[in-house]
Design a protein around this motif. Structure first.
Motif, PDB file in Angstrom:
ATOM      1  N   LYS A  32     -50.342  76.861 -55.841  1.00 45.04           N
ATOM      2  CA  LYS A  32     -49.080  76.152 -56.094  1.00 45.04           C
ATOM      3  C   LYS A  32     -48.896  75.056 -55.047  1.00 45.04           C
ATOM      4  N   LYS A  33     -48.643  73.837 -55.511  1.00 48.20           N
ATOM      5  CA  LYS A  33     -48.483  72.709 -54.597  1.00 48.20           C
ATOM      6  C   LYS A  33     -47.051  72.655 -54.082  1.00 48.20           C
ATOM      7  N   LEU A  34     -46.911  72.686 -52.771  1.00 50.22           N
ATOM      8  CA  LEU A  34     -45.604  72.611 -52.133  1.00 50.22           C
ATOM      9  C   LEU A  34     -45.383  71.204 -51.608  1.00 50.22           C
ATOM     10  N   THR A  35     -44.208  70.679 -51.837  1.00 48.15           N
ATOM     11  CA  THR A  35     -43.873  69.338 -51.372  1.00 48.15           C
ATOM     12  C   THR A  35     -42.630  69.413 -50.494  1.00 48.15           C
ATOM     13  N   ALA A  36     -42.275  68.289 -49.882  1.00 45.60           N
ATOM     14  CA  ALA A  36     -41.125  68.242 -48.976  1.00 45.60           C
ATOM     15  C   ALA A  36     -39.887  68.796 -49.654  1.00 45.60           C
ATOM     16  N   GLY A  37     -39.170  69.659 -48.944  1.00 46.32           N
ATOM     17  CA  GLY A  37     -37.954  70.260 -49.459  1.00 46.32           C
ATOM     18  C   GLY A  37     -38.143  71.671 -49.993  1.00 46.32           C
ATOM     19  N   ASP A  38     -39.407  72.083 -50.218  1.00 47.66           N
ATOM     20  CA  ASP A  38     -39.648  73.434 -50.728  1.00 47.66           C
ATOM     21  C   ASP A  38     -39.409  74.473 -49.638  1.00 47.66           C
ATOM     22  N   LEU A  39     -38.962  75.654 -50.052  1.00 56.32           N
ATOM     23  CA  LEU A  39     -38.704  76.766 -49.143  1.00 56.32           C
ATOM     24  C   LEU A  39     -39.491  77.972 -49.618  1.00 56.32           C
ATOM     25  N   VAL A  40     -40.286  78.542 -48.718  1.00 59.11           N
ATOM     26  CA  VAL A  40     -41.123  79.698 -49.036  1.00 59.11           C
ATOM     27  C   VAL A  40     -40.563  80.910 -48.306  1.00 59.11           C
ATOM     28  N   GLU A  41     -40.494  82.049 -49.013  1.00 58.07           N
ATOM     29  CA  GLU A  41     -40.029  83.294 -48.410  1.00 58.07           C
ATOM     30  C   GLU A  41     -41.124  84.337 -48.543  1.00 58.07           C
ATOM     31  N   TYR A  42     -41.402  85.041 -47.435  1.00 61.85           N
ATOM     32  CA  TYR A  42     -42.368  86.137 -47.464  1.00 61.85           C
ATOM     33  C   TYR A  42     -42.031  87.129 -46.360  1.00 61.85           C
ATOM     34  N   ASN A  43     -41.847  88.375 -46.730  1.00 59.29           N
ATOM     35  CA  ASN A  43     -41.676  89.453 -45.765  1.00 59.29           C
ATOM     36  C   ASN A  43     -40.547  89.179 -44.769  1.00 59.29           C
ATOM     37  N   GLY A  44     -39.450  88.636 -45.252  1.00 58.84           N
ATOM     38  CA  GLY A  44     -38.303  88.364 -44.397  1.00 58.84           C
ATOM     39  C   GLY A  44     -38.423  87.095 -43.569  1.00 58.84           C
ATOM     40  N   ASN A  45     -39.496  86.352 -43.762  1.00 55.59           N
ATOM     41  CA  ASN A  45     -39.723  85.109 -43.027  1.00 55.59           C
ATOM     42  C   ASN A  45     -39.648  83.921 -43.977  1.00 55.59           C
ATOM     43  N   ASN A  46     -39.331  82.759 -43.437  1.00 58.73           N
ATOM     44  CA  ASN A  46     -39.197  81.547 -44.249  1.00 58.73           C
ATOM     45  C   ASN A  46     -40.049  80.420 -43.698  1.00 58.73           C
TER      46      ASN A  46
END
Length: 69
Positions: free
Chosen positions: A50-64
């Motif tokens: 998945k291509k992430l661009t400026a402004g995207d927010l990723v969440e994993y295991n309580g972390n961002n």
């Protein structure tokens, strides 16, 4: 919150998880993404490429991770 500054137009989800130090390898990234443990902009994402661009927010295991230009 980790911030990743883009060097190009995008970064792939698996690469972002590795760059932020949330996973130790590409294989680990693949597993946690395929298991539905990662969200992009609040939605579960199962594509490692998945291509992430400026402004995207990723969440994993309580972390961002915030993607910035």
């Amino acid at each position: 919150m980790e911030v990743i500054h883009l060097r190009e137009d995008y970064i792939k989800l698996g690469q972002a998880l590795k760059a932020a130090g949330f996973v130790g390898s590409g294989l680990e990234a693949k597993i946690v993404i395929q298991d539905g443990l990662v969200k992009v902009n609040g939605t579960v994402e199962t594509q490692r490429g998945k291509k992430l661009t400026a402004g995207d927010l990723v969440e994993y295991n309580g972390n961002n991770i915030k993607i910035e230009a």
